[in-house]
Motif scaffolding. Structure first.
Motif, short mmCIF file in Angstrom:
data_model
loop_
_atom_site.label_atom_id
_atom_site.label_comp_id
_atom_site.label_asym_id
_atom_site.label_seq_id
_atom_site.Cartn_x
_atom_site.Cartn_y
_atom_site.Cartn_z
N THR A 70 0.83 -1.21 0.00
CA THR A 70 0.00 0.00 0.00
C THR A 70 0.86 1.26 0.00
O THR A 70 0.79 2.09 0.90
N GLY A 71 1.67 1.42 -1.02
CA GLY A 71 2.55 2.57 -1.11
C GLY A 71 3.61 2.30 -2.16
O GLY A 71 3.63 1.25 -2.82
N THR A 72 4.53 3.26 -2.27
CA THR A 72 5.57 3.16 -3.28
C THR A 72 6.77 2.33 -2.82
O THR A 72 7.29 1.50 -3.56
N GLY A 73 7.21 2.56 -1.60
CA GLY A 73 8.41 1.89 -1.09
C GLY A 73 8.19 0.40 -0.89
O GLY A 73 7.15 -0.03 -0.39
N VAL A 92 1.77 0.63 -5.06
CA VAL A 92 0.87 1.69 -5.49
C VAL A 92 1.68 2.97 -5.59
O VAL A 92 2.20 3.46 -4.59
N ASN A 93 1.81 3.49 -6.79
CA ASN A 93 2.63 4.68 -7.01
C ASN A 93 1.78 5.94 -7.08
O ASN A 93 0.77 5.98 -7.79
N GLY A 94 2.17 6.95 -6.33
CA GLY A 94 1.60 8.28 -6.49
C GLY A 94 0.32 8.58 -5.76
O GLY A 94 -0.08 9.74 -5.67
N ALA A 95 -0.35 7.57 -5.21
CA ALA A 95 -1.66 7.82 -4.60
C ALA A 95 -1.56 8.67 -3.34
O ALA A 95 -2.52 9.35 -2.97
N ASN A 96 -0.42 8.63 -2.67
CA ASN A 96 -0.26 9.45 -1.45
C ASN A 96 0.76 10.57 -1.64
O ASN A 96 1.23 11.15 -0.67
N ALA A 97 1.08 10.88 -2.88
CA ALA A 97 2.14 11.86 -3.15
C ALA A 97 1.78 13.25 -2.63
O ALA A 97 2.62 13.93 -2.03
N TYR A 292 -6.30 10.46 5.76
CA TYR A 292 -7.44 9.58 5.49
C TYR A 292 -7.64 9.40 3.99
O TYR A 292 -7.92 8.29 3.51
N GLU A 293 -7.47 10.50 3.25
CA GLU A 293 -7.67 10.41 1.80
C GLU A 293 -6.62 9.53 1.14
O GLU A 293 -6.93 8.67 0.30
N ALA A 294 -5.37 9.71 1.55
CA ALA A 294 -4.29 8.93 0.96
C ALA A 294 -4.37 7.47 1.37
O ALA A 294 -4.12 6.57 0.57
N SER A 295 -4.73 7.22 2.63
CA SER A 295 -4.82 5.84 3.12
C SER A 295 -5.88 5.06 2.34
O SER A 295 -5.70 3.88 2.02
N LYS A 296 -6.98 5.72 2.04
CA LYS A 296 -8.02 5.08 1.24
C LYS A 296 -7.52 4.78 -0.16
O LYS A 296 -7.71 3.67 -0.69
N ALA A 297 -6.85 5.76 -0.76
CA ALA A 297 -6.39 5.61 -2.14
C ALA A 297 -5.37 4.49 -2.28
O ALA A 297 -5.46 3.65 -3.21
N VAL A 298 -4.39 4.41 -1.37
CA VAL A 298 -3.36 3.38 -1.50
C VAL A 298 -3.92 1.99 -1.19
O VAL A 298 -3.51 0.99 -1.78
N ALA A 299 -4.88 1.93 -0.25
CA ALA A 299 -5.48 0.64 0.09
C ALA A 299 -6.28 0.10 -1.09
O ALA A 299 -6.20 -1.09 -1.43
N ILE A 300 -7.06 0.97 -1.72
CA ILE A 300 -7.84 0.54 -2.88
C ILE A 300 -6.91 0.14 -4.02
O ILE A 300 -7.14 -0.85 -4.72
N GLY A 312 -5.76 -12.62 -14.27
CA GLY A 312 -4.80 -12.75 -15.35
C GLY A 312 -4.32 -11.43 -15.92
O GLY A 312 -3.59 -11.40 -16.92
N LYS A 313 -4.70 -10.33 -15.29
CA LYS A 313 -4.30 -9.01 -15.75
C LYS A 313 -3.07 -8.54 -14.98
O LYS A 313 -2.98 -8.75 -13.77
N LYS A 314 -2.14 -7.91 -15.68
CA LYS A 314 -0.96 -7.38 -15.01
C LYS A 314 -1.35 -6.15 -14.19
O LYS A 314 -1.95 -5.20 -14.71
N PRO A 315 -1.03 -6.12 -12.90
CA PRO A 315 -1.30 -4.92 -12.09
C PRO A 315 -0.57 -3.72 -12.64
O PRO A 315 0.44 -3.83 -13.35
N GLN A 316 -1.05 -2.53 -12.30
CA GLN A 316 -0.53 -1.30 -12.89
C GLN A 316 0.94 -1.07 -12.55
O GLN A 316 1.72 -0.66 -13.41
N PHE A 317 1.32 -1.31 -11.29
CA PHE A 317 2.70 -1.04 -10.87
C PHE A 317 3.29 -2.31 -10.26
O PHE A 317 2.90 -2.72 -9.16
N THR A 318 4.22 -2.92 -10.97
CA THR A 318 4.85 -4.15 -10.49
C THR A 318 6.34 -3.96 -10.31
O THR A 318 6.94 -3.05 -10.90
N VAL A 319 6.94 -4.82 -9.50
CA VAL A 319 8.37 -4.72 -9.19
C VAL A 319 9.17 -5.81 -9.90
O VAL A 319 10.25 -5.56 -10.44
#
Length: 326
Positions: A70-73, A92-97, A292-300, A312-319
């Motif tokens: 639930t975040g970038t790091g 999750v990239n950018g949702a809490n930026a 609260y706004e960022a926590s919701k966004a990264v959790a979703i 079977g779909k590739k998630p948006q941000f993978t490592v």
């Protein structure tokens, strides 16, 4: 029904999203190795917040296919271990930026205007008029007035999503912005390729980098000694980038004016950490990206990555997606 284990409680909307998509959701009662090892059994997905994923948990998982952060790091997850076990790591990239950028600006203003010093003196009963002084007069007496940040130079270490927003906010406040990021070749922000330009000239320095071999102890005694004795440092990136012992020494000896830390080498810091008794330091509990706004966004976002991968779909941000496919 596939199971998703959540290491620490996340926003209810994300839990409901998983349930609507047919997942059985379980929240681990603790994040130690024994507990996670017990509850990871049968789980298709694991959603992690900032706690460290203990060694051995992934090895013991029998059905795990994705770890979603639930975040970038992702420094709390052993990527090599996950890849070895054919487990995708997503983030999750950018949702809490914006949340982190707001934190940086907030702490800069609080330190520069000496907000917390004034609050502490009031509560300690030390702001007292003995000869009929006005409050503005007492503010002068106790050195509480501080400085505007307009016209001051802000150095931003790391010009990802967060750094770019900090630059825009700083510019709107009339600051002179300079950035350093070896991976950015062109930017609306004035760039330098020499960190000494940042250390030698900036009134404020914001650290917004990941922790890597190159950035560990990036700012230590030598770098602190190069800074203005009026400089303020904010670290909302990762603990370990600033040497904490050297920073405490620099604060106590007036080498720099102040610091705000939202991240630490060990979280939470040990009771004997020199940071806890350092002068002119503001310590917060890794709250930069957890409005609260960022926590919701990264959790979703983390929940959606699990849902996508299960279909079977590739998630948006993978490592490590490419490594799993090779």
């Amino acid at each position: 029904m596939k199971k998703v284990l959540i290491s620490e409680k996340i926003d209810d909307d994300a839990v409901q999203l998983l349930q609507k998509n047919g997942f059985d959701v379980e929240i681990s009662p603790a994040v130690d190795e024994a507990t996670l090892t017990e509850h990871i059994k049968g789980a298709f997905g694991l959603i992690m917040r900032s706690s460290k994923l203990p060694e051995g948990v992934v090895d013991s998982a029998d059905q795990l296919r994705i770890i979603s952060r639930t975040g970038t790091g992702i420094d709390n997850v052993n990527i090599d271990d996950a890849t070895k076990n054919h487990v995708l790591v997503a983030r999750v990239n950018g949702a809490n930026a914006y949340s982190v950028a707001e934190y940086v600006i907030t702490t800069m203003l609080a330190m520069s205007r000496r907000i917390y010093k004034s609050d502490r003196l009031f509560k300690a009963g030390q702001i007292v008029s003995t000869h009929g002084e006005s409050l503005p007069g007492l503010a002068v007496k106790y050195d509480l007035n501080g400085h505007e940040i307009r016209g001051k130079r802000l150095g931003i270490l790391g010009l990802g999503r967060i750094g770019k927003i900090i630059a825009k906010l700083g510019d709107a406040l009339g600051m002179d912005i300079i950035g350093y990021d070896p991976y950015v070749k062109a930017s609306d922000v004035k760039l330098t390729t020499d960190l000494n330009d940042i250390y030698n000239s900036c009134d404020f320095i914001s650290v917004n980098m990941p922790l890597t071999k190159e950035t560990k102890n990036l700012i230590a005694a030598k770098e602190l000694g190069q800074m203005k004795d009026s400089a303020f440092i904010v670290n909302a990136g990762r603990g370990g980038i600033i040497n904490e012992t050297d920073l405490a020494d620099a604060l106590n000896n007036g080498v720099v004016a102040g610091a705000a830390l939202d991240v630490f080498t060990e979280e939470p810091p040990r009771s004997d950490s020199p940071l806890l008794t350092a002068k002119n330091i503001l310590l917060t509990a890794h709250i930069g990206g957890t409005t609260y706004e960022a926590s919701k966004a990264v959790a979703i976002g983390a929940a959606q990555a699990v849902i996508d991968y299960s279909t079977g779909k590739k998630p948006q941000f993978t490592v490590n997606y490419k490594d799993l496919k090779n």
